[in-house]
Design an enzyme around this catalytic site. Structure first.
Site, PDB file in Angstrom:
ATOM      1  N   ARG A  72     -27.242 -47.001  18.881  1.00 26.78           N
ATOM      2  CA  ARG A  72     -26.206 -47.337  18.187  1.00 26.78           C
ATOM      3  C   ARG A  72     -25.015 -48.059  19.167  1.00 26.78           C
ATOM      4  O   ARG A  72     -24.842 -47.580  20.231  1.00 26.78           O
ATOM      5  CB  ARG A  72     -25.614 -46.511  17.241  1.00 26.78           C
ATOM      6  CG  ARG A  72     -26.378 -45.865  16.121  1.00 26.78           C
ATOM      7  CD  ARG A  72     -25.847 -44.968  15.137  1.00 26.78           C
ATOM      8  NE  ARG A  72     -25.791 -43.843  15.810  1.00 26.78           N
ATOM      9  CZ  ARG A  72     -24.743 -43.320  16.500  1.00 26.78           C
ATOM     10  NH1 ARG A  72     -23.376 -44.155  16.406  1.00 26.78           N
ATOM     11  NH2 ARG A  72     -24.417 -42.092  17.023  1.00 26.78           N
ATOM     12  N   TYR A 213     -32.634 -51.715  17.075  1.00 26.88           N
ATOM     13  CA  TYR A 213     -32.629 -50.481  17.203  1.00 26.88           C
ATOM     14  C   TYR A 213     -32.027 -49.251  16.037  1.00 26.88           C
ATOM     15  O   TYR A 213     -30.883 -49.577  15.653  1.00 26.88           O
ATOM     16  CB  TYR A 213     -32.177 -49.947  18.752  1.00 26.88           C
ATOM     17  CG  TYR A 213     -32.636 -48.780  19.090  1.00 26.88           C
ATOM     18  CD1 TYR A 213     -34.015 -48.886  19.795  1.00 26.88           C
ATOM     19  CD2 TYR A 213     -32.211 -47.407  19.096  1.00 26.88           C
ATOM     20  CE1 TYR A 213     -34.965 -47.515  20.285  1.00 26.88           C
ATOM     21  CE2 TYR A 213     -32.921 -46.377  19.592  1.00 26.88           C
ATOM     22  CZ  TYR A 213     -33.890 -46.444  20.131  1.00 26.88           C
ATOM     23  OH  TYR A 213     -34.652 -45.140  20.724  1.00 26.88           O
ATOM     24  N   LYS A 222     -27.689 -44.721   8.873  1.00 24.42           N
ATOM     25  CA  LYS A 222     -26.267 -44.910   9.064  1.00 24.42           C
ATOM     26  C   LYS A 222     -25.246 -45.872   8.317  1.00 24.42           C
ATOM     27  O   LYS A 222     -23.950 -45.522   7.976  1.00 24.42           O
ATOM     28  CB  LYS A 222     -25.623 -44.943  10.656  1.00 24.42           C
ATOM     29  CG  LYS A 222     -26.466 -43.644  11.431  1.00 24.42           C
ATOM     30  CD  LYS A 222     -26.057 -42.443  11.044  1.00 24.42           C
ATOM     31  CE  LYS A 222     -26.876 -41.172  11.270  1.00 24.42           C
ATOM     32  NZ  LYS A 222     -27.272 -40.766  12.750  1.00 24.42           N
ATOM     33  N   HIS A 242     -22.747 -36.269   7.813  1.00 23.92           N
ATOM     34  CA  HIS A 242     -23.763 -36.206   8.698  1.00 23.92           C
ATOM     35  C   HIS A 242     -24.150 -34.997   9.051  1.00 23.92           C
ATOM     36  O   HIS A 242     -23.852 -34.168   9.802  1.00 23.92           O
ATOM     37  CB  HIS A 242     -23.129 -36.939  10.042  1.00 23.92           C
ATOM     38  CG  HIS A 242     -24.264 -37.302  11.059  1.00 23.92           C
ATOM     39  ND1 HIS A 242     -23.570 -37.173  12.620  1.00 23.92           N
ATOM     40  CD2 HIS A 242     -25.363 -37.457  11.129  1.00 23.92           C
ATOM     41  CE1 HIS A 242     -24.631 -37.573  13.266  1.00 23.92           C
ATOM     42  NE2 HIS A 242     -25.568 -37.710  12.513  1.00 23.92           N
ATOM     43  N   SER A 264     -24.422 -36.596  17.110  1.00 23.87           N
ATOM     44  CA  SER A 264     -25.552 -37.147  17.379  1.00 23.87           C
ATOM     45  C   SER A 264     -25.937 -36.333  18.744  1.00 23.87           C
ATOM     46  O   SER A 264     -25.287 -36.078  19.540  1.00 23.87           O
ATOM     47  CB  SER A 264     -25.461 -38.489  17.973  1.00 23.87           C
ATOM     48  OG  SER A 264     -24.925 -39.037  16.595  1.00 23.87           O
ATOM     49  N   CYS A 266     -26.802 -33.077  19.189  1.00 19.04           N
ATOM     50  CA  CYS A 266     -26.187 -31.956  19.386  1.00 19.04           C
ATOM     51  C   CYS A 266     -26.885 -30.792  18.620  1.00 19.04           C
ATOM     52  O   CYS A 266     -26.625 -29.698  18.389  1.00 19.04           O
ATOM     53  CB  CYS A 266     -24.674 -31.845  19.156  1.00 19.04           C
ATOM     54  SG  CYS A 266     -23.762 -32.668  20.342  1.00 19.04           S
ATOM     55  N   ASP A 289     -30.386 -34.963   8.888  1.00 23.57           N
ATOM     56  CA  ASP A 289     -29.548 -35.604   9.403  1.00 23.57           C
ATOM     57  C   ASP A 289     -28.207 -36.232   8.543  1.00 23.57           C
ATOM     58  O   ASP A 289     -27.243 -36.193   9.038  1.00 23.57           O
ATOM     59  CB  ASP A 289     -29.923 -37.199   9.956  1.00 23.57           C
ATOM     60  CG  ASP A 289     -29.105 -37.798  10.943  1.00 23.57           C
ATOM     61  OD1 ASP A 289     -28.723 -37.266  12.086  1.00 23.57           O
ATOM     62  OD2 ASP A 289     -28.814 -39.168  10.811  1.00 23.57           O
ATOM     63  N   ARG A 388     -36.877 -41.939  20.584  1.00 23.52           N
ATOM     64  CA  ARG A 388     -37.104 -41.411  19.171  1.00 23.52           C
ATOM     65  C   ARG A 388     -38.509 -41.212  18.697  1.00 23.52           C
ATOM     66  O   ARG A 388     -39.353 -42.128  18.849  1.00 23.52           O
ATOM     67  CB  ARG A 388     -36.206 -42.149  18.159  1.00 23.52           C
ATOM     68  CG  ARG A 388     -34.689 -42.304  18.567  1.00 23.52           C
ATOM     69  CD  ARG A 388     -33.966 -41.043  17.871  1.00 23.52           C
ATOM     70  NE  ARG A 388     -32.456 -40.842  18.239  1.00 23.52           N
ATOM     71  CZ  ARG A 388     -31.612 -40.209  17.838  1.00 23.52           C
ATOM     72  NH1 ARG A 388     -31.793 -39.642  16.640  1.00 23.52           N
ATOM     73  NH2 ARG A 388     -30.354 -40.102  18.179  1.00 23.52           N
TER      74      ARG A 388
END
Ligand code: GTP
Ligand code: SPV
Ligand code: MN
Length: 605
Positions: A72, A213, A222, A242, A264, A266, A289, A388
């Site tokens: 991102r 991406y 998102k 989130h 993100s 974590c 997520d 990913r």
């Protein structure tokens, strides 16, 4: 191809975009397996996709992005609210009129030489009250196949749009028109200064340009489910967060539902699928997520996962750390920016074993040997750190039977956290919901282990793990959390703060992963009122005798360290929080300042 809908609003929008972007053709998507296979075949034939070994990784494909297009782009992400004061300070505001002008120029003719796909999709179970119907227009077939997994792509959504005359328009282009006879690149995209990830919250409109991406391009994730949805939720009295969602079930069969917000990379995907080490307790995954939450008729907060798949971080995913994530992508998966092995399987760093045959093709599409070093002697990674997997949620062996229940699940516990190598204890509980909001609002992380040397300098505050995802002013967003707390009253979830990442000379002090279930178990015992707690200036912490150590080899010193609250050190974090919150100005909720003062007073007492 004739349009498979009679909805005039949708037909007009598609015609308008076609006129602006001038694709060679328009294809309406239906979400079918036939469509998925056809697009994969097409991308294999152009060299964009690699078909993986059917025996080892059935029906799966690998992609390598352009080296400039790997994550991102927060600096190029905008909240274009009509008024400037309705955005900031965690997001970039830009005037919507000006931005539309700039982007219209970029979009003009941008799909030349390409196919424009029209994807009808639902975030949330199709037709459920909390779900949102949307259309993504894109010129990327990679986006279409990923959307097939991550969202619910179906012509049924078109029927709902005809009925309700309502949908969220999401426009995406890779921003790389093709001249007559020009050969396409493997991963078309635009240079960084031409990338725009734009949100128009008052219109519920998304315009994305220049990147192919992840969160930049799969617009349901998102852009819609967090930025646009958080703005809608703020206006309408619900929440878009989130957060992972999991069900934790006791040996007696009592179910607890936990929603946890970590920044993100974590640990959300890991916690969502954890293999409990507490005897008799088990975890089932609802989402990894994003959570959409609404008060139910009984006054409790109900959560759904609006997504249909996992777009998970590959490196670090291993049999010992997250076997359920590995199982989820054992077949029917898409891999982006990982190593493709000689026998056409996938590999990444910290997968738990060495790369078969010592190497393969790396994420930059170059031949690569494990252990190769660069000019400075640093190991060259085969997979990008943000590589990913895209996996279907229903392929997760521990997916919860209620994961698609349109009514959602009632949340008992909120967990906040981040990566701190020191200062933050393993777990502490808020005295009340308002302090819980303060904890979420001041959640912080150190980006890497290297930050250790820099002390607190590199501390990054990440309120509710939502910094890059709040679709309106972050101060108003914090106030919305307090308002929700008032509305829920004594039915509000209990709030906790965790830190799995304390370090000493020999590495992580807490074993983490499956053993995090021990912390969850203590939280459930607190909800149940079964156990007491130690009162500290920062909150309530476990008494050693109440914590489950069965089968765990943890030294007394380690436990001491995990449970230490160093008032002087903690005050430094509070100082940093104050500095950070100063940029909220008048929009900082008074209740945040109140909590700050109370916390300082307790620490100084
Ligand atoms: P996004 O998809 O970017 O939102 O990330 P995420 O929050 O889902 O992160 P994820 O679960 O993929 O974890 C990221 C990294 O944290 C991985 O490298 C994990 O191995 C590591 N990690 C997760 N849980 C733990 C833990 O309990 N202890 C330690 N030491 N590392 C962990
Ligand atoms: C994150 O960065 O939090 C992700 C990956 O989950 S992306 O879909 O790219 O936002
Ligand atoms: Mn995420």
């Amino acid at each position: 191809m004739s349009a498979p809908t009679t909805n005039q609003k949708l037909l007009d929008w598609v015609a308008e975009i076609e006129k602006m972007c001038t694709p060679d053709q328009v294809v309406w998507c239906d979400g079918s397996t036939e469509e998925y296979d056809r697009l994969m075949d097409l991308m294999v034939s152009t060299g964009m996709a690699i078909k993986l070994n059917e025996e080892k990784r059935p029906n799966s494909y690998a992609f390598n992005s352009d080296p400039s297009d790997v994550a991102r782009v927060e600096g190029r992400t905008y909240i274009a609210s009509v008024k400037e004061e309705d955005a900031g300070p965690t997001n970039n505001w830009i005037d919507p009129v000006e931005l539309k002008k700039t982007m219209t120029e970029l979009y003009s003719g941008c799909m030349k030489g390409r196919t424009m796909y029209v994807i009808p999709f639902s975030m949330g179970p199709i037709g459920s009250d909390i779900a949102k119907n949307a259309i993504e227009i894109t010129d990327s077939p990679y986006v279409v196949v990923n959307m097939h997994i991550m969202a619910r792509v179906s012509t049924e959504v078109l029927r709902l749009i005809e009925k309700n005359d309502d949908f969220i328009p999401c426009l995406h282009s890779v921003g790389s028109p093709l001249e007559e006879g020009q050969e396409d690149s493997r991963w078309p995209c635009a240079p960084i200064e031409k990338k725009y990830i734009a949100h128009f919250p008052e219109e519920n409109l998304i315009w994305s340009y220049g990147s192919g991406y992840g969160g930049n391009a799969l617009l349901g994730k998102k852009c819609l489910a967090l930025r646009i949805a958080s703005a809608m939720a703020g206006r309408e009295g619900w929440m878009a967060e989130h957060m992972l969602i999991l069900r934790f079930t006791s040996p007696e069969g009592k179910q607890y539902h936990i929603a946890a917000a970590f920044p993100s990379a974590c640990g959300k995907t890991n916690l969502a699928m954890l293999q409990s080490t507490v005897p008799g307790w088990k975890v089932e995954t609802i989402g990894d997520d994003i959570a959409w939450m609404k008060p139910g008729e009984d006054g409790r907060l109900y959560a759904i996962n609006p997504e249909a798949g996992f777009f998970g971080v590959a490196p670090g995913t291993a049999e010992y750390s997250n076997p359920m994530a590995l199982a989820s992508c054992a077949s029917d998966a898409i891999f982006t920016n990982v190593v493709v092995t000689e026998d056409k399987d996938v590999w990444w760093e910290d997968m738990g074993y060495d790369c078969p045959n010592g190497g393969g093709t790396d994420w930059k599409n170059n031949p690569w040997k494990q252990g190769d070093v660069d000019a400075d002697g640093n190991k060259i990674k085969g997979a990008h750190p943000n590589s990913r997997f895209t996996a279907r949620a229903d392929h997760c062996p521990v997916i919860c039977p209620d994961w698609e229940n349109p009514a959602g699940v009632p949340i008992d516990i909120f967990v906040f956290g981040g990566k701190r190598t020191s200062v933050m204890p393993l777990v502490h509980e808020a005295f009340d919901f308002e302090q819980g909001v303060y904890m979420g609002a001041t959640a912080s992380s150190e980006p890497t282990a290297a930050a250790l040397d820099l002390g607190n300098v590199s501390l990054r505050f990440d309120p509710f793990a939502m910094t890059p995802f709040i679709g309106y002013h972050a101060g108003d967003y914090m106030q919305h959390w307090f308002d929700m707390g008032e509305k829920l009253g004594d039915k509000a979830p209990k709030c906790f703060y965790v830190n799995w990442f304390q370090k000493d000379e020999s590495g992580f002090v807490w074993p983490g992963f499956g053993d995090n279930s021990r912390v969850l178990k203590w939280m459930c015992d607190r909800v149940e009122g079964k156990v007491d707690a130690v009162e500290t200036p920062i909150g309530l912490m476990p008494k050693k005798e109440d914590f489950c150590f069965e089968g765990l080899d943890l030294s007394d010193e380690a436990w001491e360290k995990l449970m230490t609250v160093d008032n002087a050190e903690f005050l430094k974090t509070v100082e940093n929080a104050k500095e950070y919150l100063a940029k909220f100005g008048d929009k900082l909720p008074a209740k945040i300042s109140e909590q700050l003062e109370k916390l300082e007073a307790r620490l100084n007492a």
